[in-house]
Each structure stands twice: as structure tokens, then as C-alpha cells.
Design a protein around this motif. Structure first.
Motif, mmCIF file in Angstrom:
data_model
loop_
_atom_site.group_PDB
_atom_site.id
_atom_site.type_symbol
_atom_site.label_atom_id
_atom_site.label_comp_id
_atom_site.label_asym_id
_atom_site.label_seq_id
_atom_site.Cartn_x
_atom_site.Cartn_y
_atom_site.Cartn_z
ATOM 1 N N ASP A 23 37.881 59.076 75.209
ATOM 2 C CA ASP A 23 37.125 59.377 73.986
ATOM 3 C C ASP A 23 35.644 59.013 74.127
ATOM 4 O OD1 ASP A 23 39.539 60.164 72.971
ATOM 5 O OD2 ASP A 23 39.651 58.638 71.393
ATOM 6 N N ARG A 104 42.272 57.891 71.240
ATOM 7 C CA ARG A 104 42.860 57.655 69.925
ATOM 8 C C ARG A 104 43.907 58.740 69.686
ATOM 9 N NH1 ARG A 104 41.049 55.990 64.371
ATOM 10 N NH2 ARG A 104 39.304 54.911 65.327
ATOM 11 N N PRO A 109 48.280 54.209 64.200
ATOM 12 C CA PRO A 109 47.093 53.377 64.010
ATOM 13 C C PRO A 109 46.274 53.460 65.294
ATOM 14 C CG PRO A 109 49.118 52.136 63.553
ATOM 15 C CD PRO A 109 49.531 53.461 64.132
ATOM 16 N N ASP A 110 44.983 53.199 65.204
ATOM 17 C CA ASP A 110 44.089 53.405 66.352
ATOM 18 C C ASP A 110 44.677 52.827 67.635
ATOM 19 O OD1 ASP A 110 42.021 54.040 67.975
ATOM 20 O OD2 ASP A 110 40.545 52.758 66.990
ATOM 21 N N THR A 111 44.757 53.684 68.652
ATOM 22 C CA THR A 111 45.300 53.252 69.940
ATOM 23 C C THR A 111 44.208 52.832 70.924
ATOM 24 O OG1 THR A 111 45.382 55.608 70.480
ATOM 25 C CG2 THR A 111 47.468 54.549 69.915
ATOM 26 N N CYS A 112 42.936 53.125 70.605
ATOM 27 C CA CYS A 112 41.866 52.751 71.537
ATOM 28 C C CYS A 112 41.840 51.238 71.704
ATOM 29 C CB CYS A 112 40.506 53.216 71.020
ATOM 30 S SG CYS A 112 40.048 54.822 71.630
ATOM 31 N N HIS A 136 51.560 47.006 68.026
ATOM 32 C CA HIS A 136 51.340 48.448 67.876
ATOM 33 C C HIS A 136 52.645 49.243 67.898
ATOM 34 C CE1 HIS A 136 49.533 52.387 68.224
ATOM 35 N NE2 HIS A 136 48.408 51.812 67.813
#
Ligand SMILES: [Zn+2]
Length: 157
Positions: A23, A104, A109-112, A136
Motif C-alpha cells: 500500500d 490493508r 480491521p486494518d491489517t497493515c 487480529h
């Protein structure tokens, strides 16, 4: 096997979704990308950050199929250069190491930045990523699998 929500058959869904770039590189303007990044389909670099592409598999419950997220993970430079140098070798014997997810994923929920364990494969396989972030949901999905309805959701982007 059919999806409970729409009745579509297993075979009508896509079982892999891949990201072309991390990203952070994707977000750059064309000019900046040319100046600061280098990339092909498996390896990429942004300034002094290094990324490899692999797959985070999620088993689909009640089937022998797995859903594969083709994502990028940021890894330490020493692991990156080792992998780049041995790209055409069988690397299954290389000890696993950890990195940070660099895409992401929708539907989560945000994976970064979540921690990923990286296992290299042989010449024909992309590296395999396993989330080890205890907070997560992707970690639980990789361990326990997902129902076909979840694959349906991942196909609606
Ligand atoms: Zn459905």
C-alpha cells in the motif's frame, strides 16, 4: 457445496485476491514511485523498506479449499537480500522469520502492520504468511477456517 446466503456453488467464487504492490508504494504519485521505489511481482523496495509478496491462506470449512490473500509483507533487509539472492532455489529449509503486513485487506480491521510469520517455499511457491497477531481476526481465521459465506463476502469488493 453451496453458499448459504446466495446458493452459488463453491466453483463460482474466486479463491484468491492479490495485491500488486504494498500500500505504501501504491499510494505514491507516479513520479515519486519512480524515484523512491523499485518493484517486480515478488520483491519491492521503498527507500530503505523491503517487501516480499506471498500468500496468507485461510482454509474454507467443510472443503479442501483455501482462500489465498496475495499480500506483501515488510521484512528485515537481511531476510530480503537472502531471499532475493536465493530466489530460484528451494528455500524450504530456511528458518521462518517475522515481518509486518503491508496491505490493508477489506472486510477486516486494518491489517497493515500486523505481525506475519514468513515461511519460504521452493522455486515454484510463493512465501507463506501466517498472522501471529493475537488481537487480529485474520489470525483466528487462518487457524480455524472460514465458512463459504465469508468467501462470498471477499468476492464482493
Ligand atoms: Zn453467498
Amino acid at each position: 457445496m453451496k453458499c448459504n446466503c446466495c446458493g452459488k456453488d463453491l466453483g463460482e467464487f474466486t479463491f484468491d485476491i492479490a495485491f500488486q504492490l504494498p500500500d505504501a508504494i501504491w499510494a505514491l504519485s507516479e513520479a515519486e514511485r519512480q524515484q523512491r521505489a523499485q518493484f517486480d511481482s515478488d520483491l519491492s523496495r521503498l527507500d530503505d523498506r523491503y517487501f516480499i509478496r506471498g500468500v496468507a491462506f485461510v482454509p474454507v470449512q467443510g472443503t479442501d479449499r483455501q482462500f489465498g490473500w496475495g499480500i506483501w509483507v515488510e521484512i528485515p533487509p537481511e531476510n530480503f537480500f537472502h531471499y532475493a539472492k536465493n530466489f530460484n532455489s528451494d528455500n524450504r529449509g530456511t528458518a521462518s522469520f517475522s515481518g509486518k503486513a503491508a496491505n490493508r485487506l477489506l472486510h477486516y480491521p486494518d491489517t497493515c502492520g500486523i505481525t506475519m510469520q514468513v515461511q519460504l517455499g521452493d522455486q515454484t511457491q510463493r512465501p507463506i504468511f501466517t498472522s501471529t497477531d493475537p488481537q487480529h481476526p485474520l489470525t483466528l481465521e487462518q487457524a480455524n477456517g472460514i465458512p463459504l459465506e465469508r468467501v462470498h463476502a471477499y468476492n464482493d469488493r
